[in-house]
Design a protein around this motif. Sequence first.
Motif, mmCIF file in Angstrom:
data_model
loop_
_atom_site.group_PDB
_atom_site.id
_atom_site.type_symbol
_atom_site.label_atom_id
_atom_site.label_comp_id
_atom_site.label_asym_id
_atom_site.label_seq_id
_atom_site.Cartn_x
_atom_site.Cartn_y
_atom_site.Cartn_z
ATOM 1 N N LEU B 63 0.852 -1.184 0.000
ATOM 2 C CA LEU B 63 0.000 0.000 0.000
ATOM 3 C C LEU B 63 0.890 1.237 0.000
ATOM 4 C CD1 LEU B 63 -2.867 0.858 0.002
ATOM 5 C CD2 LEU B 63 -2.884 0.809 2.452
ATOM 6 N N LEU B 65 1.062 5.358 -0.312
ATOM 7 C CA LEU B 65 0.200 6.532 -0.179
ATOM 8 C C LEU B 65 0.946 7.808 -0.526
ATOM 9 C CD1 LEU B 65 -1.434 5.556 3.205
ATOM 10 C CD2 LEU B 65 -2.369 5.217 0.953
ATOM 11 N N THR B 281 -5.320 14.337 -1.081
ATOM 12 C CA THR B 281 -6.592 14.060 -1.752
ATOM 13 C C THR B 281 -6.394 13.392 -3.106
ATOM 14 O OG1 THR B 281 -7.136 16.210 -0.859
ATOM 15 C CG2 THR B 281 -8.789 15.153 -2.208
ATOM 16 N N PHE B 284 -5.726 9.940 -2.687
ATOM 17 C CA PHE B 284 -6.971 9.286 -2.255
ATOM 18 C C PHE B 284 -7.848 8.960 -3.464
ATOM 19 C CE2 PHE B 284 -11.432 9.680 -0.974
ATOM 20 C CZ PHE B 284 -11.493 8.609 -0.114
ATOM 21 N N LEU B 287 -6.505 6.020 -5.090
ATOM 22 C CA LEU B 287 -6.764 4.858 -4.238
ATOM 23 C C LEU B 287 -8.192 4.369 -4.443
ATOM 24 C CD1 LEU B 287 -5.037 3.404 -2.180
ATOM 25 C CD2 LEU B 287 -6.138 4.730 -0.402
ATOM 26 N N SER B 291 -9.023 0.742 -5.833
ATOM 27 C CA SER B 291 -9.748 -0.190 -4.973
ATOM 28 C C SER B 291 -11.113 -0.529 -5.539
ATOM 29 C CB SER B 291 -9.919 0.409 -3.580
ATOM 30 O OG SER B 291 -8.695 0.829 -3.093
ATOM 31 N N MET B 391 -19.523 17.264 -0.941
ATOM 32 C CA MET B 391 -20.413 16.116 -1.123
ATOM 33 C C MET B 391 -19.775 15.070 -2.031
ATOM 34 S SD MET B 391 -23.162 15.489 0.223
ATOM 35 C CE MET B 391 -24.596 14.491 0.225
ATOM 36 N N ALA B 393 -16.578 14.295 -2.405
ATOM 37 C CA ALA B 393 -15.593 13.503 -1.663
ATOM 38 C C ALA B 393 -16.288 12.572 -0.672
ATOM 39 C CB ALA B 393 -14.623 14.414 -0.932
ATOM 40 N N ILE B 394 -17.404 13.056 -0.104
ATOM 41 C CA ILE B 394 -18.142 12.198 0.832
ATOM 42 C C ILE B 394 -18.641 10.967 0.101
ATOM 43 C CG2 ILE B 394 -20.307 12.042 2.104
ATOM 44 C CD1 ILE B 394 -19.839 14.770 3.134
ATOM 45 N N SER B 397 -15.766 8.598 -0.654
ATOM 46 C CA SER B 397 -15.232 7.865 0.497
ATOM 47 C C SER B 397 -16.239 6.845 0.994
ATOM 48 C CB SER B 397 -14.804 8.817 1.602
ATOM 49 O OG SER B 397 -15.744 9.819 1.782
ATOM 50 N N LEU B 400 -15.957 3.934 -1.166
ATOM 51 C CA LEU B 400 -14.761 3.143 -0.867
ATOM 52 C C LEU B 400 -14.999 2.235 0.337
ATOM 53 C CD1 LEU B 400 -11.926 2.504 -1.594
ATOM 54 C CD2 LEU B 400 -11.136 4.480 -0.377
ATOM 55 N N VAL B 401 -15.658 2.779 1.368
ATOM 56 C CA VAL B 401 -15.944 1.939 2.542
ATOM 57 C C VAL B 401 -16.831 0.770 2.138
ATOM 58 C CG1 VAL B 401 -17.079 1.881 4.779
ATOM 59 C CG2 VAL B 401 -15.660 3.814 4.186
ATOM 60 N N MET B 404 -14.948 -1.788 0.198
ATOM 61 C CA MET B 404 -14.020 -2.533 1.050
ATOM 62 C C MET B 404 -14.759 -3.582 1.877
ATOM 63 S SD MET B 404 -10.902 -2.157 0.976
ATOM 64 C CE MET B 404 -10.424 -1.675 -0.635
ATOM 65 N N ILE B 405 -15.998 -3.251 2.266
ATOM 66 C CA ILE B 405 -16.737 -4.204 3.102
ATOM 67 C C ILE B 405 -17.278 -5.349 2.257
ATOM 68 C CG2 ILE B 405 -18.794 -4.475 4.527
ATOM 69 C CD1 ILE B 405 -18.277 -1.655 5.575
ATOM 70 N N PRO B 408 -13.844 -6.530 -1.371
ATOM 71 C CA PRO B 408 -12.540 -5.893 -1.091
ATOM 72 C C PRO B 408 -11.592 -5.903 -2.281
ATOM 73 C CG PRO B 408 -12.978 -7.718 0.410
ATOM 74 C CD PRO B 408 -14.110 -7.672 -0.525
#
Lengths: 401, 470
Positions: B63, B65, B281, B284, B287, B291, B391, B393-394, B397, B400-401, B404-405, B408
Amino acid sequence: MAVSSIPEPKKRNWAPYLIIGAILMIVIGRIIFLGTVSDRFNAAFFTRAITESFKLGSLYALIALGYTMVYGIIRLINFAHGEVFMVGAFATFFLFSAAPYPWPVAVLVAIPIAFGVMRILDFWRGKMTDPIVLAGGGVVFFIAVWLLSATTVNFVLALIFSMLITGVLGIFIDRIAYSPLRGAPRNSMLITAIAVSFFLQNFGLLTLTRRQTPFRPDTVLNNSLVFNMFDGTVRTSWLIVVIPLISLVLVIALTLFVTRTRLGKAMRATAQDAEVAQMMGVNVGRVIATTFLLGSMLAAAGGAMWGLNFGSLNQPAILGILPGIKAFAAAVIGGIGSLPGAVIGGLIIGFAENFLTAIFPRTPEFAGITEFKDTFAFILLIVILLVRPSGIIGEDLSEKV
Amino acid sequence: MLDTQKRHRNTILNFAAIGVLIVFLLIIDGIGSVKLEQAFALFAIWGIAAVSLNLINGTTGILSLGHHGFMLIGGYITALLILSSESRARIANSARSQMNEFTLGLSIKNWFEALGLNALATDDTLWLRFIVAIVIGGIISMIFGLIVGIPSLRLRGDYLAIVTFGFGEIIRLLASTRLFAPFTNGSLGFSGVPSEFGKSLWWTFGFLAITVFVMAKLKYSSYGRALQGIREDEIAAEAMGVNLAYHKVLAFAISAFFAGIAGGLWVSWLATARLDVFLFTLTFFFLVAVSVGGTGSVTGVLIGTALVVFVRQYGDPLEESYTLWQWLLAGGVLLLAAAVATLIYRNIRRLRPRLNASIYIVVGLGIIALLIGLFAASGGQLQSEYRAFGMRAIILSALLVIIMIFKPDGILGQAEFNWAWLFRERKDQPTDEERAQDAWLTGPELSKRLEAAETREASAETAGESSEAN
C-alpha cells in the motif's frame, strides 16, 4: 531432568546512552553558544521553550494513546483518529460558544451524551439494559437537555460533553466501518480507515464550518502567567500548567483503568491474543468498543485543549491531518501498542518540534528551521521505523512464519 | 493456451476496439464541448497515475500513499522546464518571487539555444520540449521512487504505507520551504504553463496508451509474475528465488516514473503548478480508482478512474444549494434505500438475523426525515438554502468503505477484461478428457460420455485438427 544452561553474561547495550548523551551535549552546547550570540536567548527564553514543548508534547501524547490502544487491540492504524480529534475540538467549540440551543438541537446533542454515559456505566454493570445504566442514561439525558437549552456551558463541562460525544462517534465508526472487516487483510482495513478519515473531513466541511474558527474562551485556564526565571521574565499563560495536568490526570485514569479493572484486564488479554482471550470468556466486541470509546475520548480532550492552546481551529478538512499523523508518529516512536510508549513518543515529538526550533532560532547569520518543523515528525518516524521498528519500548514486530 | 482461432479473433477485436476508441475521440474532439474534452483528458491523466499506483498497490500488494509526492516532482519539473519566457519575465519582475537567476534560466529552450539548436527553440517545436521536459520529470520522479522504495526492504504492510505517506508529505512540505522555493516559487507556484498538451485528447490518451501497454506487458512478464508472487506471500516468493529488494524497488521506480509523467500532464491540464493541487486528496482519488475498479487489474483501474473523474467533473449538482426540506427528503430517501438494500442483501446471502435491530432505527430516522421534509414542503417552512460542500468527496469515500466491506478486491478483482466474457466462454470448463475421467471415476452410468469423447477425439484426429482446449 531439566538441562541447566549456563547463563550468558548479559551484554550491556550502550547505544541508547550514547544517543541521549550526544543529544544532551548538542542541546547544552547550542544553549551556551546562543547565550553568547544575543541577550534574547536567556534562561527565560529556554524555560518558555521547554514548557511550550511539554504542553505540545502532552497534547500529542493524548492523541497518540488512541492510536496505540486501537493498534494494540485490532492491529489497525486508525487513520481516522486525527479526524476524531477534529470532531472533538469542534464539538467543544460549538458546545462552548453556541449554547443555549433551541430544544430540538439540545435533544439531538443530548442523545450521544447520554449514550456515552451509559457506555461508561456499562463498564461497571456489564450490561447495557441494566436498570442502573438505563436510569443513569435517562437522568444524564434530561440534565444535558436542560443545560444545553437553558444555560451557557462552561469550558470544563463542554470538554466533558465533547469527550462523551466523540467517544460515541468512535464506537459508531468502529461499528459501521471497521467491524465488518475483522480478519480482513490489513491493507483493506487501512484503506477503509483512510476512507473514513476523508468522509469525516468532508462531512465536517459540510456540517461544521468551512473557515478557520477563532476559539478564545475566557476561562481561568488561559489567564496569563508571568514569573521570573534567573535573569528574565517569562510571559506565558496558565495553559502550560493546565494542559499537562489534565493530560496527566487522564493518562493516570487510563492506566488505572487498564491495570486495575476487570475490563482493563480483558483489554490487555485481547491485545496479547484476541482468539485465546475470546476462548477464555472475554467479550472481545465489548473490549473493542471500550477501546474506541476511551481512545476517542482522549482525542477529544486533546482537541479541546488544542483549540484552547492555539486560539483558533483550522478548517475541518485540514485540522486533523497533521496532529493526527504526528501523534501516530509519536505512537510508533514510543512503540505502538504500549501506553507509556505513546506518552514518551508524544513528548519526544513535542520537544523535537518546539524545542529544536528554539535552540536553532533565527539569528542574523542563520535563518532558523521553523519552516521545516512539520517534517520533523515524519523524519523521526521514518528513521525509527528503519532503525528500530518496534519503537523505544515496544514488542517485536517481525513476522512469524 | 488459446486456440489459434480465438487468438485471431481477439487480435481483430483488440484492433477494432482501438479503432472505435480513436473514432470516439475524434467525435468528442469534433463536438467541441470544452467540459467534455476536459473530462476525457482528465480521465487519461488520472488514468496514468492510477494505473501506475496499481503497479505498487495492486500488483505488488504494497500500500503506497505517496503518489501525490511523485506527481508533484514530475509536475513542477515539467512546468519549470517548459515555462514560457513571458511567464519567466513576470515571475522575475514580481516582488514576491522566490526564484533566482539560476532557476529562472532552467529551461529547455535555453539549453537548446546554448547547444546551437535554434531550430528546436522556436514556438513551433514546443511539443518536442514538452516531451523532453516530461521525460526528465519522470526520471527525476523515478529517482525519488528509488529512494522511497528503500524502506520497503525493511518494512511491511501498514507501516510501509505510513512511511510512503510520510515521504509524500515531506516532499510537499519541503517544496514550500526556503531550500526548494527557488525551484518551486514557494506557495505562489507557476502560472502560464502551456496547456495545449494536458487539455489535448491526443496527447493525454497517447501517454495513457503507452502506460497501459507497458503495465499490461509488465503484468504478464516474469517481473510481473514475481511482483504478484510478492503480493500473495512475500516469504514464499523469497523462498522461490524472487529477489525481493530488487523487485520491490523496481516496482516503486516504474510507478514513480509514470506518476511523474501524470504530474507533468496534470500541471499542463491545470495550466498552473501550485502546491495545493498536490494534496493527499489526489492519492486518495487514485486509491478509490484502484480499490473500486479492481486491485491489480489495469482495465479495472481504468473503470474506477472513469467513475472518479465522472463524480469529480459532473458532480456539481450535488454541491449546489438546495433548501433544507429538500435535503431532509433526500436524506430520508437515502436512509430508506440503505435499509432496503441491506434487507435485500441479507436475504440474498441468507444471513441471520435478516432483521437487525439497527434497521428499525435507520428506517425510523428515514421516515421521520421524510415526514418533516414533506410537512415543511407543504407548509412552506425550512426554506433556508444550504450548500453541501465536499459532497463529492463524501460520496467517493462512502463508496470506498462500501466496496471494502462487500467486495474488497474491487469490481473486476485481479482479472483483466477479456473478450471471452463477451462470448460467455468459461475458462474453467473441463476438457473432454477430464470429463471422461470424471465419468469413469464416478460410475458406470456415465461411461457413455467416455465413449462419446473417444469417438469425437478419433474423428478430430482424422480431420487433422487439434482438440486442445484451454
